[in-house]
Motif scaffolding. Structure first.
Motif, PDB file in Angstrom:
ATOM      1  N   GLY A   1       0.799  -1.217   0.000  1.00 44.61           N
ATOM      2  CA  GLY A   1       0.000   0.000   0.000  1.00 44.61           C
ATOM      3  C   GLY A   1       0.832   1.266   0.000  1.00 44.61           C
ATOM      4  O   GLY A   1       0.293   2.370  -0.076  1.00 44.61           O
ATOM      5  N   GLU A   2       2.146   1.145   0.072  1.00 46.61           N
ATOM      6  CA  GLU A   2       3.016   2.324   0.139  1.00 46.61           C
ATOM      7  C   GLU A   2       2.985   3.095  -1.180  1.00 46.61           C
ATOM      8  O   GLU A   2       2.960   2.508  -2.260  1.00 46.61           O
ATOM      9  CB  GLU A   2       4.454   1.900   0.444  1.00 46.61           C
ATOM     10  CG  GLU A   2       5.411   3.057   0.664  1.00 46.61           C
ATOM     11  CD  GLU A   2       6.808   2.593   1.011  1.00 46.61           C
ATOM     12  OE1 GLU A   2       7.241   2.787   2.162  1.00 46.61           O
ATOM     13  OE2 GLU A   2       7.481   2.036   0.116  1.00 46.61           O
ATOM     14  N   VAL A   3       2.965   4.420  -1.087  1.00 40.97           N
ATOM     15  CA  VAL A   3       3.030   5.274  -2.261  1.00 40.97           C
ATOM     16  C   VAL A   3       4.295   6.119  -2.188  1.00 40.97           C
ATOM     17  O   VAL A   3       4.746   6.486  -1.100  1.00 40.97           O
ATOM     18  CB  VAL A   3       1.792   6.194  -2.391  1.00 40.97           C
ATOM     19  CG1 VAL A   3       0.528   5.390  -2.576  1.00 40.97           C
ATOM     20  CG2 VAL A   3       1.663   7.114  -1.182  1.00 40.97           C
ATOM     21  N   THR A   4       4.859   6.392  -3.350  1.00 39.85           N
ATOM     22  CA  THR A   4       6.082   7.181  -3.448  1.00 39.85           C
ATOM     23  C   THR A   4       5.805   8.443  -4.248  1.00 39.85           C
ATOM     24  O   THR A   4       5.201   8.384  -5.328  1.00 39.85           O
ATOM     25  CB  THR A   4       7.201   6.378  -4.136  1.00 39.85           C
ATOM     26  OG1 THR A   4       7.455   5.182  -3.383  1.00 39.85           O
ATOM     27  CG2 THR A   4       8.474   7.199  -4.232  1.00 39.85           C
ATOM     28  N   VAL A   5       6.231   9.584  -3.723  1.00 40.45           N
ATOM     29  CA  VAL A   5       6.106  10.864  -4.413  1.00 40.45           C
ATOM     30  C   VAL A   5       7.472  11.536  -4.408  1.00 40.45           C
ATOM     31  O   VAL A   5       8.376  11.133  -3.673  1.00 40.45           O
ATOM     32  CB  VAL A   5       5.065  11.782  -3.736  1.00 40.45           C
ATOM     33  CG1 VAL A   5       3.686  11.140  -3.737  1.00 40.45           C
ATOM     34  CG2 VAL A   5       5.475  12.119  -2.312  1.00 40.45           C
ATOM     35  N   ALA A   6       7.606  12.547  -5.233  1.00 40.40           N
ATOM     36  CA  ALA A   6       8.883  13.270  -5.298  1.00 40.40           C
ATOM     37  C   ALA A   6       8.615  14.708  -5.707  1.00 40.40           C
ATOM     38  O   ALA A   6       7.623  15.011  -6.376  1.00 40.40           O
ATOM     39  CB  ALA A   6       9.849  12.603  -6.282  1.00 40.40           C
ATOM     40  N   GLY A   7       9.496  15.594  -5.307  1.00 39.12           N
ATOM     41  CA  GLY A   7       9.384  16.989  -5.676  1.00 39.12           C
ATOM     42  C   GLY A   7      10.719  17.682  -5.585  1.00 39.12           C
ATOM     43  O   GLY A   7      11.691  17.120  -5.042  1.00 39.12           O
ATOM     44  N   SER A   8      10.792  18.863  -6.123  1.00 39.60           N
ATOM     45  CA  SER A   8      12.021  19.646  -6.049  1.00 39.60           C
ATOM     46  C   SER A   8      12.454  19.825  -4.603  1.00 39.60           C
ATOM     47  O   SER A   8      11.620  19.979  -3.709  1.00 39.60           O
ATOM     48  CB  SER A   8      11.792  21.021  -6.685  1.00 39.60           C
ATOM     49  OG  SER A   8      12.853  21.906  -6.377  1.00 39.60           O
ATOM     50  N   ARG A   9      13.752  19.786  -4.379  1.00 43.66           N
ATOM     51  CA  ARG A   9      14.257  19.951  -3.015  1.00 43.66           C
ATOM     52  C   ARG A   9      13.906  21.315  -2.441  1.00 43.66           C
ATOM     53  O   ARG A   9      13.952  21.517  -1.225  1.00 43.66           O
ATOM     54  CB  ARG A   9      15.778  19.743  -2.986  1.00 43.66           C
ATOM     55  CG  ARG A   9      16.192  18.317  -3.309  1.00 43.66           C
ATOM     56  CD  ARG A   9      17.685  18.132  -3.178  1.00 43.66           C
ATOM     57  NE  ARG A   9      18.084  16.764  -3.508  1.00 43.66           N
ATOM     58  CZ  ARG A   9      18.083  15.760  -2.644  1.00 43.66           C
ATOM     59  NH1 ARG A   9      17.695  15.984  -1.397  1.00 43.66           N
ATOM     60  NH2 ARG A   9      18.455  14.540  -3.009  1.00 43.66           N
ATOM     61  N   GLN A  10      13.551  22.262  -3.315  1.00 42.89           N
ATOM     62  CA  GLN A  10      13.170  23.597  -2.856  1.00 42.89           C
ATOM     63  C   GLN A  10      11.667  23.754  -2.701  1.00 42.89           C
ATOM     64  O   GLN A  10      11.191  24.820  -2.303  1.00 42.89           O
ATOM     65  CB  GLN A  10      13.690  24.657  -3.852  1.00 42.89           C
ATOM     66  CG  GLN A  10      15.199  24.652  -4.028  1.00 42.89           C
ATOM     67  CD  GLN A  10      15.934  24.794  -2.705  1.00 42.89           C
ATOM     68  OE1 GLN A  10      15.606  25.666  -1.904  1.00 42.89           O
ATOM     69  NE2 GLN A  10      16.940  23.945  -2.482  1.00 42.89           N
ATOM     70  N   ALA A  11      10.897  22.720  -3.013  1.00 42.55           N
ATOM     71  CA  ALA A  11       9.441  22.805  -2.889  1.00 42.55           C
ATOM     72  C   ALA A  11       9.062  23.020  -1.424  1.00 42.55           C
ATOM     73  O   ALA A  11       9.607  22.366  -0.524  1.00 42.55           O
ATOM     74  CB  ALA A  11       8.795  21.536  -3.426  1.00 42.55           C
ATOM     75  N   ASP A  12       8.133  23.932  -1.200  1.00 43.93           N
ATOM     76  CA  ASP A  12       7.749  24.252   0.174  1.00 43.93           C
ATOM     77  C   ASP A  12       7.214  23.034   0.916  1.00 43.93           C
ATOM     78  O   ASP A  12       7.522  22.822   2.092  1.00 43.93           O
ATOM     79  CB  ASP A  12       6.702  25.372   0.185  1.00 43.93           C
ATOM     80  CG  ASP A  12       7.318  26.731  -0.100  1.00 43.93           C
ATOM     81  OD1 ASP A  12       8.509  26.907   0.207  1.00 43.93           O
ATOM     82  OD2 ASP A  12       6.611  27.606  -0.631  1.00 43.93           O
ATOM     83  N   TRP A  13       6.380  22.223   0.233  1.00 45.69           N
ATOM     84  CA  TRP A  13       5.795  21.085   0.936  1.00 45.69           C
ATOM     85  C   TRP A  13       6.873  20.117   1.407  1.00 45.69           C
ATOM     86  O   TRP A  13       6.785  19.560   2.509  1.00 45.69           O
ATOM     87  CB  TRP A  13       4.768  20.362   0.055  1.00 45.69           C
ATOM     88  CG  TRP A  13       5.334  19.568  -1.090  1.00 45.69           C
ATOM     89  CD1 TRP A  13       5.502  19.985  -2.377  1.00 45.69           C
ATOM     90  CD2 TRP A  13       5.815  18.216  -1.040  1.00 45.69           C
ATOM     91  NE1 TRP A  13       6.048  18.978  -3.143  1.00 45.69           N
ATOM     92  CE2 TRP A  13       6.246  17.884  -2.348  1.00 45.69           C
ATOM     93  CE3 TRP A  13       5.915  17.256  -0.035  1.00 45.69           C
ATOM     94  CZ2 TRP A  13       6.777  16.640  -2.674  1.00 45.69           C
ATOM     95  CZ3 TRP A  13       6.444  16.005  -0.350  1.00 45.69           C
ATOM     96  CH2 TRP A  13       6.869  15.712  -1.652  1.00 45.69           C
TER      97      TRP A  13
END
Length: 391
Positions: free
Chosen positions: A43-55
């Protein structure tokens, strides 16, 4: 937002809604992030974003307030991925959900197509995060329910106990006034709930948290005597909040009656300074309380400056509608085996004319607070073996 309309379920595991707290402002924000990979087994989900993303920067500093995937709550506990794991998730996304991966690459200007070396270089510029599904109550919790003990409203892995009507009303922003109206009707059938329960001295004595809203329009103190030591009362007060033990009491839009647990789960953590306590677990409400002061077995002080419709965190801006509220729970020992539990709310409301409209809800709030105190008392007064836990 899709998740506020419950339409995010139609997207399945394609997006995660991350509710996070600002590092500087302390306000709560909601960010939709495309899921790179969903493991159907764990059930694990993986997400990614810029290292500078506020979230991402916010969840690196503190655990998210809440996480939803496909309309279902996920665990606030996260796992940060290294570059290799993030690159593997990117490769999986491009192989198994090519259309979504292509849209994501176009939107963020990621290379398309890309070989393994390019994906690894891209992963190095991103921050990968994995969330597991909310924990399902273990055998002890299931056994307690089979014995007739209700489980928590909003326990991880369980749908909110707020009914469909309640969900719609919360999303529309009119649930609050209607709830108070029903509370008044409830109080008419139980007249003792219409009084504060506080003595004249208690109503004016200084309490922790009084300085948070110095210009309060409304100041109300309620009280209840609990036939239990402060340690047992504190065990429940310190675990208030959706996803913990809920908010015990009577609420017209929740089912069943008083759905909070009667036995403390040892896995439920006590509140800590800086924690965010949700009013309702689920995307139908963003209302929450921030823990701004806490002293074990003494007091818990919560604060919220929110909009008057959705309950979203806001700043005090002249001309805007907001309510700035402090909520203090204070325990006063009255000899062995007895505790006086006080609750004080201080509220400043803008604009001033709106405060006049809100004045009638005070009686409903009194009923709600008295029910909350009585419900805490019933649990704290239960046999110590079924309620004690380390604070």
């Amino acid at each position: 937002m899709l998740h506020r309309s419950r339409l995010d379920r139609l997207l399945g595991h394609q997006y995660a809604i991350i509710v996070h707290r600002g590092r500087r402002t302390g306000r709560t924000y909601e960010t939709a992030v495309m899921v790179l990979r969903h493991d159907p087994h764990t059930g694990e989900v993986t997400v990614a974003g810029s290292r500078q993303a506020d979230w991402l920067r916010n969840v690196r500093r503190a655990a998210p307030v809440a996480v939803f995937v496909g309309g279902q709550p996920y665990s606030r506990n996260l796992r940060f991925l290294d570059t290799d794991e993030t690159a593997a998730a990117l490769a999986w996304s491009r192989a198994h959900q090519r259309r979504n991966a292509r849209v994501q690459a176009w939107f963020f200007h990621w290379p398309w197509p890309a070989d393994r070396r390019q994906l690894h270089r891209l992963a190095g510029s991103l921050g990968g995060v994995a969330f597991g599904p909310a924990e399902v109550p273990g055998p002890s919790a299931r056994g307690a329910q089979s014995a007739g003990v209700p489980r928590a409203s909003g326990r991880p892995g369980r749908k909110s106990d707020v009914g469909r009507i309640g969900q719609a009303l919360r999303r529309s922003g009119i649930a609050g006034p209607l709830e108070y109206a029903f509370q008044v009707l409830h109080g008419l059938g139980h007249p003792h709930l219409l009084s504060s329960g506080a003595t004249p001295k208690e109503a004016v004595m200084p309490l922790p948290g009084d300085s948070l809203v110095p210009d309060a329009t409304f100041v109300r103190t309620r009280a209840h005597t609990v036939d239990a030591p402060a340690s047992q009362v504190w065990a429940w007060v310190a675990r208030l909040g959706a996803g913990r033990v809920g908010w015990p009491g009577w609420y017209p839009f929740e089912r069943p009656h008083d759905p909070s647990p009667w036995v403390l789960d040892p896995r439920t953590p006590a509140a800590a300074l800086g924690d965010v306590l949700l009013e309702v677990e689920g995307p139908e409400s963003s209302a929450c309380w921030h823990v701004v002061a806490i002293e074990p077995r003494s007091h818990l002080v919560l604060h919220s400056c929110r909009t008057l419709d959705t309950g979203t965190d806001v700043e005090r801006v002249p001309g805007k509608r907001w309510a700035d509220i402090s909520w203090s729970f204070v325990l006063l020992a009255q000899g062995p085996g007895r505790t006086r539990l006080l609750v004080r709310t201080r509220s400043a409301i803008s604009p001033p004319w709106y405060a006049l409209l809100m004045r009638p809800v005070g009686l409903g709030d009194t009923v709600m607070q008295r029910e909350l105190l009585a419900a805490i008392a019933r649990r704290a007064e239960a046999p110590i073996g079924s309620t004690s836990t380390r604070s």
